[in-house]
Design a protein around this motif. Sequence first.
Motif, PDB file in Angstrom:
ATOM      1  N   HIS A  75       0.831  -1.215   0.000  1.00 46.72           N
ATOM      2  CA  HIS A  75       0.000   0.000   0.000  1.00 46.72           C
ATOM      3  C   HIS A  75       0.865   1.264   0.000  1.00 46.72           C
ATOM      4  CE1 HIS A  75      -3.656  -2.331   0.767  1.00 46.72           C
ATOM      5  NE2 HIS A  75      -2.972  -2.998   1.686  1.00 46.72           N
ATOM      6  N   ASP A 121       0.716   3.966  -1.637  1.00 40.64           N
ATOM      7  CA  ASP A 121      -0.034   5.219  -1.738  1.00 40.64           C
ATOM      8  C   ASP A 121      -0.707   5.613  -0.427  1.00 40.64           C
ATOM      9  OD1 ASP A 121       0.686   5.420  -4.369  1.00 40.64           O
ATOM     10  OD2 ASP A 121      -1.170   4.561  -5.147  1.00 40.64           O
ATOM     11  N   LEU A 122      -0.706   4.713   0.553  1.00 45.65           N
ATOM     12  CA  LEU A 122      -1.336   5.021   1.833  1.00 45.65           C
ATOM     13  C   LEU A 122      -0.336   5.510   2.876  1.00 45.65           C
ATOM     14  CD1 LEU A 122      -3.943   2.118   2.104  1.00 45.65           C
ATOM     15  CD2 LEU A 122      -4.231   4.438   1.216  1.00 45.65           C
ATOM     16  N   ASP A 181      -1.571   8.038   5.402  1.00 42.86           N
ATOM     17  CA  ASP A 181      -2.182   9.168   4.698  1.00 42.86           C
ATOM     18  C   ASP A 181      -3.700   9.098   4.826  1.00 42.86           C
ATOM     19  OD1 ASP A 181      -2.961  11.207   3.050  1.00 42.86           O
ATOM     20  OD2 ASP A 181      -1.684  10.620   1.365  1.00 42.86           O
ATOM     21  N   LYS A 238      -8.626   7.626   0.476  1.00 44.54           N
ATOM     22  CA  LYS A 238      -7.534   6.963   1.176  1.00 44.54           C
ATOM     23  C   LYS A 238      -7.983   6.461   2.542  1.00 44.54           C
ATOM     24  CE  LYS A 238      -3.679   8.985  -1.269  1.00 44.54           C
ATOM     25  NZ  LYS A 238      -2.322   9.571  -1.193  1.00 44.54           N
ATOM     26  N   GLU A 296      -9.723   3.228   1.902  1.00 47.44           N
ATOM     27  CA  GLU A 296      -8.768   2.169   1.580  1.00 47.44           C
ATOM     28  C   GLU A 296      -8.015   1.711   2.823  1.00 47.44           C
ATOM     29  OE1 GLU A 296      -5.217   1.226  -1.684  1.00 47.44           O
ATOM     30  OE2 GLU A 296      -6.341   3.118  -1.781  1.00 47.44           O
TER      31      GLU A 296
END
Length: 289
Positions: free
Chosen positions: A113, A115-116, A137, A143, A146
């Motif tokens: 992950h 992007d997190l 994030d 987000k 997710e």
Amino acid sequence: MHRPYHPYHPYRLYRSRPFRLAACAAALALSAACTTADGKDAPATDGADSVRAPKADAVFDYQLGGPYAPDDAVQAVSRDRSAEPAKGLYNVCYVNAFQTQPGDAITWWKKKHPDLLLKDDGGSLVVDDDWEEPLLDISTSAKRRELMDVVGPWIDGCAKSGFDAVEPDNLDSYERSDDLLKPEHAAAFAKLLAERAHSRGLAIAQKNTTDLLPERGRIGFDFAVVEECAAYKECGDFADAYDDKVFAVEYTRKDYGNACDAWGSRLSITLRDRDVSPKGAKGYVFAQC
């Protein structure tokens, strides 16, 4: 403050407050859920009607450094989500929900992950430098949703293990985000955590962070776990906000004595050593008033 590594309970402090180094960090390399032995989510319940908040002034033990048999007077404990609840007591499940951990856990997040993980404008991770913990994030609703696919199953695991409540830590991570995160982001993610906890029959604690006390009703917090409220002169704020349903932990005898004198008739006040060591370990301290 420098702290030597301890292989059994490698915990650390932020603002003189203990947080766990995830016991299931190695398992994160294999599975996002890291919940129960059979990998199944806990079933949904009938919601907030099944939630049981703790009683005010219940004798409390903070066992984040490792579980052990509580003293006979203890009525409630907080333990890491990887531990078993204490039989016959009110059990709070510790979840590090707003930051990740150093070591294997960072590798897992980067792989599964990326992007997190919160990044600055240059693409570098935003890290709690004191403890080398990257921030998650929570800046957008997408987000946050997710992230719930990861953190939500941890909460489910708390319910399936038999805990009564969940304690999501690092609610105040926005203070270490270089202004990339705002209090409203933390409140929005905390609301998702509260909805998940309530849907599994768990109460949820506000962990520290007086700035978000005005948002407690909208978020859905049921009680509070507060560290060093005497030291930071916050006990009254939490006591008034939560009708004395507050587990207050102090780490010096001076602050503990002040807390007992001022709030011992209303709040559950616990003295622990700063490493929240298991009973029998060097440095172990526990007292309650």
